[in-house]
Each structure stands twice: as structure tokens, then as C-alpha cells.
Design an enzyme around this catalytic site. Structure first.
Site, PDB file in Angstrom:
ATOM      1  N   THR A  18       0.833  -1.204   0.000  1.00 27.20           N
ATOM      2  CA  THR A  18       0.000   0.000   0.000  1.00 27.20           C
ATOM      3  C   THR A  18       0.871   1.259   0.000  1.00 27.20           C
ATOM      4  OG1 THR A  18      -1.546  -1.235   1.411  1.00 27.20           O
ATOM      5  CG2 THR A  18      -1.970   1.103   1.155  1.00 27.20           C
ATOM      6  N   ARG A  22       7.793  -2.756   2.842  1.00 28.93           N
ATOM      7  CA  ARG A  22       7.968  -2.862   4.292  1.00 28.93           C
ATOM      8  C   ARG A  22       8.367  -4.273   4.657  1.00 28.93           C
ATOM      9  NH1 ARG A  22       3.181   0.957   6.703  1.00 28.93           N
ATOM     10  NH2 ARG A  22       3.664   2.603   5.229  1.00 28.93           N
ATOM     11  N   SER A 113       6.086   3.884   8.622  1.00 28.66           N
ATOM     12  CA  SER A 113       4.931   4.614   9.116  1.00 28.66           C
ATOM     13  C   SER A 113       4.488   4.195  10.516  1.00 28.66           C
ATOM     14  CB  SER A 113       3.795   4.475   8.105  1.00 28.66           C
ATOM     15  OG  SER A 113       2.761   5.338   8.428  1.00 28.66           O
ATOM     16  N   HIS A 114       3.276   3.629  10.612  1.00 30.20           N
ATOM     17  CA  HIS A 114       2.719   3.321  11.939  1.00 30.20           C
ATOM     18  C   HIS A 114       3.274   2.018  12.510  1.00 30.20           C
ATOM     19  CE1 HIS A 114       0.467   1.273   8.842  1.00 30.20           C
ATOM     20  NE2 HIS A 114       0.100   0.374   9.728  1.00 30.20           N
ATOM     21  N   ASP A 277       1.465   9.909  13.389  1.00 30.82           N
ATOM     22  CA  ASP A 277       2.113   8.597  13.319  1.00 30.82           C
ATOM     23  C   ASP A 277       3.620   8.701  13.080  1.00 30.82           C
ATOM     24  OD1 ASP A 277       2.065   9.443  10.695  1.00 30.82           O
ATOM     25  OD2 ASP A 277       1.746   7.431   9.893  1.00 30.82           O
ATOM     26  N   ASP A 279       5.687   8.609  10.584  1.00 29.66           N
ATOM     27  CA  ASP A 279       6.251   9.505   9.571  1.00 29.66           C
ATOM     28  C   ASP A 279       5.453  10.789   9.404  1.00 29.66           C
ATOM     29  OD1 ASP A 279       4.161   7.969   8.526  1.00 29.66           O
ATOM     30  OD2 ASP A 279       4.885   8.180   6.472  1.00 29.66           O
ATOM     31  N   ASP A 281       2.322  11.534   8.622  1.00 25.79           N
ATOM     32  CA  ASP A 281       1.309  11.797   7.606  1.00 25.79           C
ATOM     33  C   ASP A 281      -0.109  11.517   8.095  1.00 25.79           C
ATOM     34  OD1 ASP A 281       1.593   9.061   7.613  1.00 25.79           O
ATOM     35  OD2 ASP A 281       2.000   8.858   5.462  1.00 25.79           O
ATOM     36  N   ARG A 282      -0.248  11.002   9.311  1.00 25.47           N
ATOM     37  CA  ARG A 282      -1.605  10.737   9.809  1.00 25.47           C
ATOM     38  C   ARG A 282      -1.908  11.568  11.027  1.00 25.47           C
ATOM     39  NH1 ARG A 282      -2.897   4.563   9.830  1.00 25.47           N
ATOM     40  NH2 ARG A 282      -1.407   3.845   8.270  1.00 25.47           N
ATOM     41  N   THR A 344      -7.702   2.092  -1.309  1.00 26.27           N
ATOM     42  CA  THR A 344      -6.889   2.447  -0.149  1.00 26.27           C
ATOM     43  C   THR A 344      -5.467   2.801  -0.569  1.00 26.27           C
ATOM     44  OG1 THR A 344      -8.178   1.038   1.287  1.00 26.27           O
ATOM     45  CG2 THR A 344      -5.923   1.502   1.986  1.00 26.27           C
ATOM     46  N   GLU A 363      -8.677   9.297   4.405  1.00 31.15           N
ATOM     47  CA  GLU A 363      -8.840   7.864   4.589  1.00 31.15           C
ATOM     48  C   GLU A 363      -9.298   7.587   6.019  1.00 31.15           C
ATOM     49  OE1 GLU A 363      -6.141   5.152   2.219  1.00 31.15           O
ATOM     50  OE2 GLU A 363      -4.732   6.576   3.061  1.00 31.15           O
ATOM     51  N   LYS A 376      -0.725  12.538   2.561  1.00 32.07           N
ATOM     52  CA  LYS A 376      -1.549  12.924   3.685  1.00 32.07           C
ATOM     53  C   LYS A 376      -0.660  13.666   4.683  1.00 32.07           C
ATOM     54  CE  LYS A 376      -1.435   8.071   5.315  1.00 32.07           C
ATOM     55  NZ  LYS A 376      -0.789   7.344   4.220  1.00 32.07           N
ATOM     56  N   ARG A 496      -8.853  -6.571   7.519  1.00 33.52           N
ATOM     57  CA  ARG A 496      -9.508  -5.367   8.013  1.00 33.52           C
ATOM     58  C   ARG A 496     -10.988  -5.468   7.671  1.00 33.52           C
ATOM     59  NH1 ARG A 496      -5.152  -2.647   9.590  1.00 33.52           N
ATOM     60  NH2 ARG A 496      -3.462  -2.061   8.183  1.00 33.52           N
TER      61      ARG A 496
HETATM   62  C1  VG1 Z   1      -2.852   1.302   5.817  1.00 34.12           C
HETATM   63  C2  VG1 Z   1      -4.112   2.127   5.823  1.00 34.12           C
HETATM   64  C3  VG1 Z   1      -4.187   2.987   4.578  1.00 34.12           C
HETATM   65  C4  VG1 Z   1      -2.922   3.841   4.474  1.00 34.12           C
HETATM   66  C5  VG1 Z   1      -1.691   2.958   4.531  1.00 34.12           C
HETATM   67  C6  VG1 Z   1      -0.410   3.729   4.531  1.00 34.12           C
HETATM   68  O1  VG1 Z   1      -2.846   0.443   4.705  1.00 34.12           O
HETATM   69  O2  VG1 Z   1      -5.243   1.304   5.912  1.00 34.12           O
HETATM   70  O3  VG1 Z   1      -5.340   3.772   4.631  1.00 34.12           O
HETATM   71  O4  VG1 Z   1      -2.913   4.569   3.273  1.00 34.12           O
HETATM   72  O5  VG1 Z   1      -1.726   2.166   5.722  1.00 34.12           O
HETATM   73  O6  VG1 Z   1      -0.408   4.696   5.523  1.00 34.12           O
HETATM   74  P1  VG1 Z   1      -3.259  -1.105   4.782  1.00 34.12           P
HETATM   75  O7  VG1 Z   1      -2.988  -1.636   3.407  1.00 34.12           O
HETATM   76  O8  VG1 Z   1      -2.432  -1.727   5.858  1.00 34.12           O
HETATM   77  O9  VG1 Z   1      -4.712  -1.115   5.143  1.00 34.12           O
HETATM   78  V1  VG1 Z   1       1.012   5.077   6.298  1.00 34.12           V
HETATM   79  O10 VG1 Z   1       0.678   6.277   7.331  1.00 34.12           O
HETATM   80  O11 VG1 Z   1       1.468   3.610   6.717  1.00 34.12           O
HETATM   81  O12 VG1 Z   1       2.071   5.620   5.028  1.00 34.12           O
HETATM   82 CO    CO Z   2       2.290   7.209   7.954  1.00 35.63          CO
END
Ligand code: VG1
Ligand code: CO
Length: 543
Positions: A18, A22, A113-114, A277, A279, A281-282, A344, A363, A376, A496
């Protein structure tokens, strides 16, 4: 400078998900792993010769070492210039801004990211294109193809650079410019929002708590919220970036940001709380005693954005990812602006933003942003909320109640079932897909299926089509369940389950969301046969 061409072999599984590639950090640290992926990026974009890239990351473990490798590889591949955030730090939105501001050829952003950080946790890398946004599928597919064909990569013999020293250095013929990570982003925010009004809000005694979750937004939040806007010192918590995010998940939701939630639900809660989060962006938005779901936040921001100078002329349109609730669609309808439903991941918003068809995007996973960058942007969302609060001088709870009284409320929750064996998860999704033709008209408990499909997206700008983007089941009650597998995990599969139930404008808006959703939830669990296929019935995380 000596350039080595190192023989290598394709490495399995380097498919961007996505949001970039990773993996477990130890995998990224294996000899050649990062190198193969970086070389594949350069190859997929027609080489790095003469190009300029932005490089920075969220500061997690291996960030600085990975940047040193990228510098040597960019130099060996003939890049002209790199722009780096000081100390190797750049929030994702700040990187997106630098890519655009300097009209570069793209950027390499190091982040998972998260996901948690550390040698036994996760690492990630993604490539952003010259518009500042995540590479679209055509490019991530080309990168993946390169990873499967690669026979060598190039790396220069050069000393490590001092990532903390602002100004110019060089690696062979390539210039490396180290810039203040915050400065340009801070200017951009000043240009969008009414800083005077927000400063006056703080002067009137308004209190905020911003949780940077030991991640990259700490320095940005200290500079903007405390220094520029005059929020009292201490308004920013967990504001020093750490390699393992203080041992937590830098995921801004009520589960992982429970320290902030406890404060916001406590007796002497501040007026406004927010978290971002790994990085940056959230965002999570919380009022005193009031959690704002990201889907509602997008809708409220869409309805009120005109109160901020950067959006005073109105919005061209609003785009949301498919699993995000329909709350923003209702606002778009009233404002008579376009609205879009995309798969997504932020990469699907890029074309709509570039074409001037969407101004705000969001999102359900707490990502909100606008056309100011192509990512974001967590702090941006916080500042837009503050701007709105500074003008309206109402509480977050009052703003929400007012919003629901006009548009109705979309009760919403996401249930995550983590670390399911991949095969079981695939069987579940295949089973659902096969069941789709027979579902309409069937009743599960209190819910009868009205319609269902597997979501495909046709990009209205370039006509590209993305299939298999999640299964949607709509119920006659006005409810909806969506099923999708995560594309950001590094272990097993995460299912999910996105639940939504609409309550009209004259209905009861103060129910417990989980109770309001119980009919849809129970129907969804039966429809996907979760218990039989995985032995699970309770989610690991509810947000
Ligand atoms: C998750 C979220 C999605 C977001 C993505 C990257 O993806 O659901 O909405 O865009 O993380 O965000 P997934 O495929 O695990 O549902 V971040 O802040 O990780 O760059
Ligand atoms: Co992020």
C-alpha cells in the site's frame, strides 16, 4: 571516487505494498537487500543520471545507515544532487513538499509509518514521484519487475557524510544539500492558515495536547504549535524522535495513543488533542471527552475548510478511500462539489489532486490532506481543525453535534484481525468473492444484503484500472461492511473489517458506536465465515 558494480541476484518478495516496501528491519539490513531495491527504483525510472532526489525518513532504527547507503548508490548512479533533511529526518508530508518546491525528480522516503521500529521491528522505503506523491501503480509495478531481473547494483566508495551538518557536502560529483527538516514546511503551513486567529485562541486560554508518539513530528510540532502559535510549553508530548518510538506503535488511534486518550477523557482534559504517526502523515483528532473518527473528521473539514485562508475560495472536490465512511460524500453533495471513491492508499489521490478535481482527500485510517502536498499530512489536519476552532469558538463536541444534525451520523469502526496465516486469509477472501453473486437478498441476523461487489477503480484522469480493492457488502438498513487485506503488514495477513451504519439527521447521534454497529458486525462475521476459517471471533484492534 571509485564506483563498484556489485553482482547480485533477484530477491523474492520486494513487491511494494500500500505504501512502499515494508519488511522486518533485519531483512532490510541483510547484505544487498536495500541495495537491490534502491537500484530497482533507479532502473525503473530510467536511471538516476543527472537527477535530483529528496531523501529523508522517520528516524527509526537503521534510518541513518540506510541513508548513507542511498547516498553512495545515488552518487554511483550519476545523480546530480540530493536534498536531505538534517539528521536524516523528514516527515512524509515535508518530504513531499521539498520534492515539489525544488522541482526534483522524486524522493526516497524511509519509513514503515505506523509500524513499530527497532532491530526486531519494521523498516520501509518508498519512492515518491516528481509531483511529490507516492509512485503510482505503473511505477511500483515497474520497480517490482526490476527487482525480479536485477543482476547488479552500483555503489560508490565514499566516506559517510555528516547528516547533522546543514549546508552543502559532496559525494564524488554529486552535491548533497542538508536542509533544516522543518523550515520550508513551516512556511507552507503559515501560508495556508490564519496563524493570528489560532494564536489568539491560545491566548484566550484554549489548551491543546499533541502526542508526537516519539516519532518524526516532534520537531515540527514544537516549532509550529509552541513557538509560532504560542501554545504553552508542554503542549507537545513525546516530542523527541526515538529509534524505536519509545517501544510503542506510532499509530495514532485510541488503542495505541491511549496515553493521550486517557488525558482527553480525564477530568481536567484540554480542549483539543491530536496525535500523529511514525512519519507524520496521519492524525488522530480528539476533543475534550470526544473522539472524532477520521471519516467524520474529513467530513467536518470539508464542510468548514473555507474558514481557513488557504481554502477560502472553496473546494474543487473531495476524495475518500473506499473503506472510509460516506460522511464526506454527504457534504460534497450539499456543497455541490465532486466527490470520489478511490482504493486504499494515498497514491490513488495524486491524479485527482494534480488535475485540480479534488482539493481535500482522506482515509478512514486517519490520513487527511489537501492539494498543498501530495501526501496525507497529520499536522496540516491539526492546524485546519485549530483554524476552524479559532473562528467558530465552539467545542469539538459542539461542532460534531451540529454537523450530525445537518448531515446525519455515519457510525463507523474498523476491526483488525492481525497475523492470520496468509493461506487462511486468502481462502477467506476467495470464499467471499465466490459468494458475492448469491448474497443479495439473504438475511444474516438483523441485516439483509441489498447489494455487494468487489471494488475496482477506474482513474477518471488517466483511465488506469485497479482491481481487487476490497469487498463491499451493503445492507438494506443503510449499513455497510467492507473486507480487505492489509498491504502494509510484515507478518502473516491482517484482515480489516470496516463497519458503517448511517443514522439520519433527526436520529439518535449519541449511541455507543460499537453498539450501533453490532447488527452489521455480526452479519459480516457470518458472511466471511471468520470463526470457521481462522478460529478468530474477536478483533485484535478496534478503531
Ligand atoms: C494502511 C491504511 C491505509 C494507508 C496505509 C499507509 O494500509 O489502511 O489507509 O494509506 O496504511 O499509511 P493497509 O494496506 O495496511 O490497510 V502510512 O501512514 O502507513 O504511510
Ligand atoms: Co504514515
Amino acid at each position: 571516487m571509485n564506483i563498484n558494480t556489485v553482482s547480485t541476484q533477484p530477491i523474492d518478495g520486494q513487491k511494494p505494498g500500500t505504501s512502499g516496501l515494508r519488511k522486518k528491519t533485519r531483512i532490510f539490513m541483510e547484505p544487498g537487500y536495500l541495495e537491490n531495491f534502491v537500484q530497482s527504483i533507479f532502473n525503473a525510472i530510467g536511471g538516476a543520471e543527472g537527477k535530483t532526489f529528496v531523501v529523508g525518513g522517520d528516524g527509526r532504527f537503521f534510518n541513518a545507515q540506510a541513508i548513507q547507503i542511498i547516498i553512495k548508490m545515488a552518487a554511483a548512479n550519476g545523480a546530480k544532487r540530493l536534498i536531505l533533511g538534517q539528521g536524516g529526518l523528514l516527515s512524509t508530508p515535508a518530504a513531499s513538499h521539498l520534492i515539489r518546491l525544488n522541482k526534483t525528480d522524486g524522493g526516497l522516503i524511509l519509513s514503515a509509518s505506523h509500524n513499530p521500529g527497532g532491530i526486531d521491528e519494521d523498516f520501509g522505503l518508498k519512492f515518491n514521484v516528481p509531483n511529490g506523491g507516492p509512485a503510482p501503480e505503473s511505477i511500483t509495478d515497474a520497480i517490482f519487475q526490476q527487482t525480479k531481473e536485477l543482476t547488479s547494483y552500483k555503489v560508490a566508495d565514499a566516506d559517510d557524510l555528516d547528516l547533522d551538518a546543514l549546508g552543502q557536502q559532496s559525494a564524488g560529483d554529486m552535491t548533497v544539500e542538508i536542509v533544516d527538516s522543518v523550515a520550508d514546511y513551516r512556511k507552507l503551513m503559515k501560508s495556508l492558515f490564519n496563524f493570528d486567529a489560532i494564536r489568539q485562541l491560545f491566548e484566550s486560554g484554549f489548551r491543546i495536547r499533541f502526542d508526537a508518539m516519539h516519532a518524526v513530528t516532534g520537531p515540527y510540532a514544537h516549532a509550529i504549535l509552541e513557538k509560532d502559535l504560542g501554545a504553552p510549553d508542554g503542549s507537545v508530548m513525546n516530542g523527541v524522535p526515538s529509534e524505536n518510538f519509545g517501544g510503542g506503535h506510532p499509530d495514532p488511534n485510541p488503542v495505541w495513543a491511549h496515553e493521550l486518550m486517557d488525558i482527553m477523557m480525564g477530568d481536567d482534559a484540554p480542549d483539543f488533542g491530536a496525535a500523529s504517526d511514525g512519519d507524520g502523515d496521519r492524525n488522530m483528532i480528539v476533543g475534550r471527552g470526544t473522539y472524532v473518527t477520521p471519516s467524520d473528521s474529513l467530513a467536518v473539514l470539508t464542510a468548514n475548510a473555507f474558514l481557513a485562508p488557504g481554502y477560502a475560495k472553496g473546494l474543487a472536490g473531495v476524495a475518500r478511500s473506499m473503506p472510509t465512511s460516506a460522511a464526506s460524500d454527504r457534504v460534497a453533495e450539499k456543497l455541490e462539489i465532486e466527490c470520489f471513491e478511490t482504493p486504499t492508499g494515498w497514491k490513488f489521490f495524486g491524479n485527482l489532486l494534480d488535475a485540480g478535481r479534488a482539493t481535500l482527500c482522506g482515509e478512514e485510517s486517519a490520513g487527511t490532506g489537501s492539494n498543498h502536498v501530495r501526501e496525507k499530512d497529520g499536522l496540516w489536519a491539526v492546524l485546519l481543525w485549530l483554524n476552524i476552532l479559532a473562528v467558530r469558538r465552539e467545542s469539538v463536541a459542539e461542532i460534531l453535534a451540529h454537523h450530525w444534525s445537518i448531515y446525519g451520523r455515519d457510525y463507523y469502526s474498523r476491526h483488525d484481525f492481525e497475523n492470520i496465516p496468509t493461506e487462511q486469509a486468502n481462502t477467506l477472501m476467495t470464499g467471499l468473492r465466490d459468494a458475492l453473486p448469491d448474497l443479495p437478498g439473504q438475511t444474516f441476523g438483523s441485516e439483509t444484503v441489498a447489494s455487494c461487489d468487489e471494488f475496482s477503480y477506474s482513474d477518471p484522469v488517466d483511465g488506469s484500472v485497479s482491481h481487487n480493492q476490497g469487498i463491499r457488502v451493503y445492507f438494506e438498513s443503510g449499513g455497510r461492511a467492507v473486507f480487505r487485506l492489509s498491504g502494509t503488514g510484515t507478518q502473516g495477513a491482517t484482515l480489516r473489517l470496516y463497519l458503517e451504519q448511517f443514522e439520519p439527521a433527526d436520529g439518535d447521534h449519541l449511541k455507543d458506536p460499537q453498539e450501533a454497529l453490532v447488527g452489521v458486525q455480526q452479519a459480516a462475521l457470518v458472511i466471511c465465515d471468520l470463526q470457521n476459517l481462522t478460529g478468530r471471533s474477536e478483533p485484535d484492534v478496534k478503531t
